[in-house]
Scaffold this active site. Sequence first.
Site, mmCIF file in Angstrom:
data_model
loop_
_atom_site.group_PDB
_atom_site.id
_atom_site.type_symbol
_atom_site.label_atom_id
_atom_site.label_comp_id
_atom_site.label_asym_id
_atom_site.label_seq_id
_atom_site.Cartn_x
_atom_site.Cartn_y
_atom_site.Cartn_z
ATOM 1 N N LYS A 1 2.019 -30.193 -14.223
ATOM 2 C CA LYS A 1 2.937 -29.044 -14.188
ATOM 3 C C LYS A 1 2.159 -27.820 -14.690
ATOM 4 C CE LYS A 1 5.592 -26.667 -16.407
ATOM 5 N NZ LYS A 1 5.309 -25.194 -16.196
ATOM 6 N N GLU B 1 -3.217 -29.803 -27.512
ATOM 7 C CA GLU B 1 -4.237 -28.786 -27.749
ATOM 8 C C GLU B 1 -3.474 -27.481 -27.929
ATOM 9 O OE1 GLU B 1 -6.361 -25.841 -27.227
ATOM 10 O OE2 GLU B 1 -7.101 -26.592 -25.302
ATOM 11 N N CYS C 1 -7.353 -20.092 -26.503
ATOM 12 C CA CYS C 1 -6.957 -20.863 -27.683
ATOM 13 C C CYS C 1 -8.062 -20.843 -28.724
ATOM 14 C CB CYS C 1 -6.587 -22.286 -27.300
ATOM 15 S SG CYS C 1 -7.845 -23.094 -26.319
ATOM 16 N N GLU D 1 -1.297 -16.777 -34.488
ATOM 17 C CA GLU D 1 -2.057 -16.551 -33.259
ATOM 18 C C GLU D 1 -1.455 -15.374 -32.500
ATOM 19 O OE1 GLU D 1 -1.740 -19.560 -30.001
ATOM 20 O OE2 GLU D 1 -3.935 -19.507 -30.092
HETATM 21 P P1 NAI Z 1 4.083 -22.458 -23.859
HETATM 22 O O1 NAI Z 1 3.457 -23.399 -24.808
HETATM 23 O O2 NAI Z 1 5.557 -22.359 -23.893
HETATM 24 O O3 NAI Z 1 3.656 -22.837 -22.357
HETATM 25 C C1 NAI Z 1 2.609 -23.731 -22.018
HETATM 26 C C2 NAI Z 1 3.082 -24.702 -20.946
HETATM 27 O O4 NAI Z 1 4.176 -25.462 -21.463
HETATM 28 C C3 NAI Z 1 3.599 -24.048 -19.666
HETATM 29 O O5 NAI Z 1 3.266 -24.847 -18.542
HETATM 30 C C4 NAI Z 1 5.109 -24.087 -19.870
HETATM 31 O O6 NAI Z 1 5.847 -24.048 -18.670
HETATM 32 C C5 NAI Z 1 5.281 -25.404 -20.571
HETATM 33 N N1 NAI Z 1 6.512 -25.536 -21.341
HETATM 34 C C6 NAI Z 1 7.238 -24.555 -21.945
HETATM 35 N N2 NAI Z 1 8.331 -25.072 -22.558
HETATM 36 C C7 NAI Z 1 8.290 -26.405 -22.344
HETATM 37 C C8 NAI Z 1 9.123 -27.491 -22.734
HETATM 38 N N3 NAI Z 1 10.241 -27.310 -23.449
HETATM 39 N N4 NAI Z 1 8.776 -28.739 -22.364
HETATM 40 C C9 NAI Z 1 7.636 -28.959 -21.660
HETATM 41 N N5 NAI Z 1 6.828 -27.976 -21.240
HETATM 42 C C10 NAI Z 1 7.142 -26.709 -21.581
HETATM 43 O O7 NAI Z 1 3.402 -21.051 -24.112
HETATM 44 P P2 NAI Z 1 3.826 -19.576 -23.576
HETATM 45 O O8 NAI Z 1 5.267 -19.360 -23.812
HETATM 46 O O9 NAI Z 1 3.318 -19.407 -22.209
HETATM 47 O O10 NAI Z 1 2.972 -18.641 -24.560
HETATM 48 C C11 NAI Z 1 3.430 -18.335 -25.874
HETATM 49 C C12 NAI Z 1 2.292 -18.372 -26.849
HETATM 50 O O11 NAI Z 1 1.727 -19.672 -26.870
HETATM 51 C C13 NAI Z 1 1.120 -17.465 -26.561
HETATM 52 O O12 NAI Z 1 1.326 -16.172 -27.008
HETATM 53 C C14 NAI Z 1 0.013 -18.157 -27.303
HETATM 54 O O13 NAI Z 1 0.040 -17.803 -28.661
HETATM 55 C C15 NAI Z 1 0.356 -19.617 -27.175
HETATM 56 N N6 NAI Z 1 -0.414 -20.247 -26.098
HETATM 57 C C16 NAI Z 1 -1.510 -20.969 -26.444
HETATM 58 C C17 NAI Z 1 -2.305 -21.516 -25.455
HETATM 59 C C18 NAI Z 1 -3.516 -22.291 -25.786
HETATM 60 O O14 NAI Z 1 -4.455 -22.336 -24.999
HETATM 61 N N7 NAI Z 1 -3.561 -22.964 -26.927
HETATM 62 C C19 NAI Z 1 -2.022 -21.329 -24.032
HETATM 63 C C20 NAI Z 1 -0.802 -20.598 -23.779
HETATM 64 C C21 NAI Z 1 -0.059 -20.075 -24.792
#
Ligand code: NAI
Length: 489
Positions: free
Chosen positions: A184, A259, A293, A393
């Site tokens: 996904k 991660e 990240c 972050e």
């Molecule tokens: P997110 O963690 O919500 O999204 C990442 C993935 O998880 C996406 O594919 C999303 O559709 C999915 N997702 C979201 N809610 C979910 C749920 N309840 N169950 C299963 N999958 C779910 O991150 P978002 O909202 O895009 O970004 C918010 C913050 O997260 C950013 O500002 C950043 O600080 C952090 N982030 C960190 C990343 C990293 O590489 N460690 C990558 C993206 C975001």
Amino acid sequence: MTQTRDWSIPQDLPETMVIGGEPVTAGGGGAIETIDPATGRIIGRFPDADANDVDRAVTNAKQALQGEWRSFTPAARGRILYQTAALIRADAELLARVETLESGKPIREARGDIETAAGYFEYYAGIADKLQGDTIPLGPDYMSFTLHEPVGVTAHIIPWNFPLVTTARGVAPALAAGNTAVVKPAEQTSLTSLMLAEILLRAGLPAGVCNIITGFGPSAGGPLSAHPDVAHVTFTGSVVTGKTVMQTAAEHVASVTLELGGKSPVVVLADADLEAAVEGCLKAIYLNAGQVCSAGSRLVVERPVYAQMMDRLVAGAEALTLGHGLDDAPLGPLISQQQLDRVAGYVDNARAASISVATGGHVAEVEGLEGGVFYAPTILDDVATDAIVAQEEIFGPVLCVQVVDSPEEAISVANSTEFGLVAGIYTRDVTRALNFARDVDAGQIFINQYFAGGIATPFGGTKNSGFGREKGLAALASYYQVKCVTARI
Ligand code: NAI
Ligand code: MG
């Protein structure tokens, strides 16, 4: 910078998911529009999947485990992965263009990411036929040995900052070890994962072995991590979503690799090669506009070189012009208005807390790109360890500078957050570097080069940065289970 100003959108971008080897629309009929964050224009659309679509994908992946995939020799699995790498390379320019259009990142970074994605398939292709167990000596009356068996259906929930490369990083070792997969991708950036699904089929992967569903987190990612037929969930993203994924996976006792984020320090000691340190710090925080990240988002600098480092970093940040990723601008847009608001909010809070803004600190207007979501490269000066911007972050082009008076204090400041993803250090003193490596709680230590390492080096976090390892041989541990066979003879 070459101002090509060719921002055209490639023809025939995928608009359907891939389930059981077939193009599939969402059962509910909905679609998600994907946006070029440099201009705000719509560049494509893909299905808005729900729990029924997810169930269909997982069911296909479960059936495929028992299908012809099971009869493939490990070497044959490896050959498909090699072929996948070759096909990614053949399509590299198109994939990079699409990735830049969807994510905003400069095309040189997208090209690097696509090559790394190919590299993951190549790397794990080579290990497919070398995964082997042990024999356990129990004495003359027994024979005991272990088998490395696939765990089953693996789920991969992918973020938007490194779309294809994160998909490849999880899917390649999963397939090498004989599993099947449901991916996904993020709702902001799904196109290149859909293109990968088609490449995998062309490379000879049987239908249903790798399925790609597109949709939002709660409505598609949630049902995927909750699905009882999923054996392992590999998640990259935010801490809060990672916890939710772990909780839902716990309901059906699936294992998880998390991660999550970071607040990684880059320590610069007084004896460092400052040229290299400046270059490393700029890359650490401005690669992909800080949406990384493992971004080095804190500079922890020893006082004797503090003023010099500040001067050079401010000059370096101010030299970075913003523009369209397809023009290979030094710095591209952020991913979305939401992310821009988030980054701006953090800097506004810092300003309100009397933290001084050495450069940047504002939303940026870029001529000809008025619909884009740009933030100026920013440096916050002399930030206390307990400041919000030093703890959380930000995920944007915002560097926090922290001044210390000794290598020991540098270690304690490096350890002063709830994250433990990366810690970097610049020093010419090997003992100090290795003391730092020993005493800092992080999954990766980078010495004298930020973003040191690559496909072959294990990657993951400690503390709130998560657990489990991706990349390298270490990643394989998530994708096989050890079965021990013991006979009394
Ligand atoms: P997110 O963690 O919500 O999204 C990442 C993935 O998880 C996406 O594919 C999303 O559709 C999915 N997702 C979201 N809610 C979910 C749920 N309840 N169950 C299963 N999958 C779910 O991150 P978002 O909202 O895009 O970004 C918010 C913050 O997260 C950013 O500002 C950043 O600080 C952090 N982030 C960190 C990343 C990293 O590489 N460690 C990558 C993206 C975001
Ligand atoms: Mg987008």
